[in-house]
Scaffold this active site. Structure first.
Site, PDB file in Angstrom:
ATOM      1  N   SER A   8      50.521  48.330  32.386  1.00  0.00           N
ATOM      2  CA  SER A   8      50.091  48.267  31.079  1.00  0.00           C
ATOM      3  C   SER A   8      49.601  49.505  30.703  1.00  0.00           C
ATOM      4  CB  SER A   8      48.856  47.418  30.996  1.00  0.00           C
ATOM      5  OG  SER A   8      48.210  47.278  30.024  1.00  0.00           O
ATOM      6  N   HIS A  32      54.361  46.850  30.413  1.00  0.00           N
ATOM      7  CA  HIS A  32      53.693  45.570  29.689  1.00  0.00           C
ATOM      8  C   HIS A  32      52.800  46.557  28.363  1.00  0.00           C
ATOM      9  CE1 HIS A  32      51.255  41.948  29.810  1.00  0.00           C
ATOM     10  NE2 HIS A  32      50.157  42.888  29.445  1.00  0.00           N
ATOM     11  N   ASP A  34      50.513  45.577  25.253  1.00  0.00           N
ATOM     12  CA  ASP A  34      49.462  44.835  24.916  1.00  0.00           C
ATOM     13  C   ASP A  34      49.146  45.132  23.419  1.00  0.00           C
ATOM     14  OD1 ASP A  34      48.319  43.375  27.282  1.00  0.00           O
ATOM     15  OD2 ASP A  34      47.588  45.324  27.887  1.00  0.00           O
ATOM     16  N   MET A  36      47.724  43.734  20.140  1.00  0.00           N
ATOM     17  CA  MET A  36      46.488  43.186  19.689  1.00  0.00           C
ATOM     18  C   MET A  36      46.013  43.256  18.348  1.00  0.00           C
ATOM     19  SD  MET A  36      43.538  44.121  22.766  1.00  0.00           S
ATOM     20  CE  MET A  36      44.241  44.216  24.493  1.00  0.00           C
ATOM     21  N   HIS A  65      53.097  41.363  25.238  1.00  0.00           N
ATOM     22  CA  HIS A  65      51.680  40.468  25.440  1.00  0.00           C
ATOM     23  C   HIS A  65      51.312  40.487  23.908  1.00  0.00           C
ATOM     24  CE1 HIS A  65      47.927  39.195  27.289  1.00  0.00           C
ATOM     25  NE2 HIS A  65      48.189  38.499  26.419  1.00  0.00           N
ATOM     26  N   MET A  67      48.621  39.111  21.427  1.00  0.00           N
ATOM     27  CA  MET A  67      47.532  38.728  21.193  1.00  0.00           C
ATOM     28  C   MET A  67      47.187  38.638  19.910  1.00  0.00           C
ATOM     29  SD  MET A  67      45.612  40.508  24.652  1.00  0.00           S
ATOM     30  CE  MET A  67      47.060  41.841  24.463  1.00  0.00           C
ATOM     31  N   MET A 136      45.779  34.868  32.490  1.00  0.00           N
ATOM     32  CA  MET A 136      44.976  35.751  32.188  1.00  0.00           C
ATOM     33  C   MET A 136      43.712  35.712  33.274  1.00  0.00           C
ATOM     34  SD  MET A 136      46.024  37.488  29.924  1.00  0.00           S
ATOM     35  CE  MET A 136      44.546  38.663  29.596  1.00  0.00           C
ATOM     36  N   GLY A 141      41.541  41.560  25.414  1.00  0.00           N
ATOM     37  CA  GLY A 141      40.958  42.303  24.409  1.00  0.00           C
ATOM     38  C   GLY A 141      40.784  43.777  24.853  1.00  0.00           C
ATOM     39  N   PHE A 142      40.604  43.867  26.362  1.00  0.00           N
ATOM     40  CA  PHE A 142      40.359  45.393  26.830  1.00  0.00           C
ATOM     41  C   PHE A 142      40.805  45.398  28.290  1.00  0.00           C
ATOM     42  CE2 PHE A 142      37.212  44.035  23.672  1.00  0.00           C
ATOM     43  CZ  PHE A 142      37.330  45.225  22.773  1.00  0.00           C
ATOM     44  N   GLY A 144      40.309  47.361  31.965  1.00  0.00           N
ATOM     45  CA  GLY A 144      39.105  47.951  32.728  1.00  0.00           C
ATOM     46  C   GLY A 144      38.146  46.851  33.006  1.00  0.00           C
ATOM     47  N   ASP A 174      47.478  38.778  34.825  1.00  0.00           N
ATOM     48  CA  ASP A 174      46.912  39.860  33.669  1.00  0.00           C
ATOM     49  C   ASP A 174      45.635  40.069  33.456  1.00  0.00           C
ATOM     50  OD1 ASP A 174      47.000  41.905  31.793  1.00  0.00           O
ATOM     51  OD2 ASP A 174      47.792  40.815  30.301  1.00  0.00           O
ATOM     52  N   GLY A 175      45.119  41.269  34.157  1.00  0.00           N
ATOM     53  CA  GLY A 175      43.505  41.559  34.074  1.00  0.00           C
ATOM     54  C   GLY A 175      42.885  41.804  35.505  1.00  0.00           C
ATOM     55  N   GLY A 176      42.183  42.962  35.582  1.00  0.00           N
ATOM     56  CA  GLY A 176      41.531  43.228  36.739  1.00  0.00           C
ATOM     57  C   GLY A 176      42.155  43.246  38.121  1.00  0.00           C
ATOM     58  N   SER A 197      44.290  49.828  34.212  1.00  0.00           N
ATOM     59  CA  SER A 197      43.388  50.925  34.817  1.00  0.00           C
ATOM     60  C   SER A 197      43.600  51.321  36.199  1.00  0.00           C
ATOM     61  CB  SER A 197      42.059  50.421  34.584  1.00  0.00           C
ATOM     62  OG  SER A 197      41.718  49.167  34.809  1.00  0.00           O
TER      63      SER A 197
END
Ligand code: DX5
Ligand code: ZN
Length: 245
Positions: A8, A32, A34, A36, A65, A67, A136, A141-142, A144, A174-176, A197
């Site tokens: 991403s 990816h 994002d 938003m 993606h 959002m 998710m 939204g963010f 990291g 998706d995420g972390g 990240s």
């Protein structure tokens, strides 16, 4: 079946975006993006022009993606910019079945995302109309943020349904995602792994991407359904994901 990695660019250096993408492209099955809108989520990020730039300078598959509220109002223009797949949010859609069908009519991947607080049960009747489900594992939204563990059970449940129904949609997490948790996500049944990240925040993004992919393969080998390769999802006969292209 091999895991697919979706770096991403949300955590990339936008001053040198092309260089950042090229650095990881060897290990990227897709990029990816994002998108938003500052309304569905608090942040405003990027959109058409970034997708156009990626498509103008590479042949990478763009996994968009979205959002945004009123997601369908953006489908035509994002597809025209070169998005190969669009994931819209269940929570933002008035008619998810219609929106999935609109994406298929555009000839691109039709994908639906659910927030951490949304039950996977809402997807049951939509699974035969989707090319990918996005679980998710952070609140959108963010980049990291910390991985939300309940995503693992959600992935396992959706993968079980996929096998029981004989469907072939991809399952993206998706995420972390980090080197610490990617194996578990793969073992639970995820097939596409997003990371911002852990890749672009690393001093060695290519090395980090390669290592994430290696660990995803290790986890996938432990997935009870690991060996089953996805059949083409209904209605998406011409859609080839990422480097399958
Ligand atoms: C969050 C985005 C993610 C984000 C992931 O709203 O959808 O794709 O870029 O970032 P990391 O991998 O840093 O959690
Ligand atoms: Zn994302």
């Amino acid at each position: 079946m091999k895991p697919k990695l979706a770096p991403s660019i949300l955590s990339a250096d936008f001053w040198a975006l092309g260089d950042a993408i090229e650095a990881v492209s060897e290990h990227a099955d897709m990029i990816h993006v994002d998108v938003m809108d500052g309304c569905f989520v608090p942040n405003i990020t990027m959109g058409n022009v970034v997708i156009e730039a990626i498509k103008a300078h590479s042949n990478l598959f763009v996994d968009c993606h979205l959002m945004a509220v009123r997601p369908a109002s953006h489908f035509d223009s994002l597809a025209a910019s070169g998005a190969d797949s669009i994931s819209f949010h269940y929570e933002a859609s008035d008619d998810p079945r219609k929106d999935l069908s609109s994406l298929r009519k555009l000839g691109i991947g039709a994908s639906i995302a659910i927030n951490p607080s949304t039950s996977e049960e809402v997807l049951i009747t939509l699974l035969d109309s989707t090319d990918m489900v996005v679980v998710m594992s952070v609140n959108p939204g963010f980049s990291g943020q910390r991985f939300i563990e309940s995503a693992i059970d959600k992935i396992r449940c959706i993968r079980q349904w996929r096998e029981e129904m004989g469907l072939g949609f991809e399952i993206e997490v998706d995420g972390g995602i980090t080197a610490e948790n990617i194996e578990r996500a793969a073992e639970a049944g995820a097939t596409v792994f997003v990371s911002a990240s852990s890749i672009f925040g690393s001093k060695d993004p290519a090395g980090a991407a390669a290592e994430l992919k290696r660990l995803a393969s290790v986890g996938m080998a432990r997935c009870p359904f690991g060996a089953s390769s996805p059949q083409k999802a209904v209605g998406a006969d011409n859609l080839l994901w990422g480097k399958e292209q």
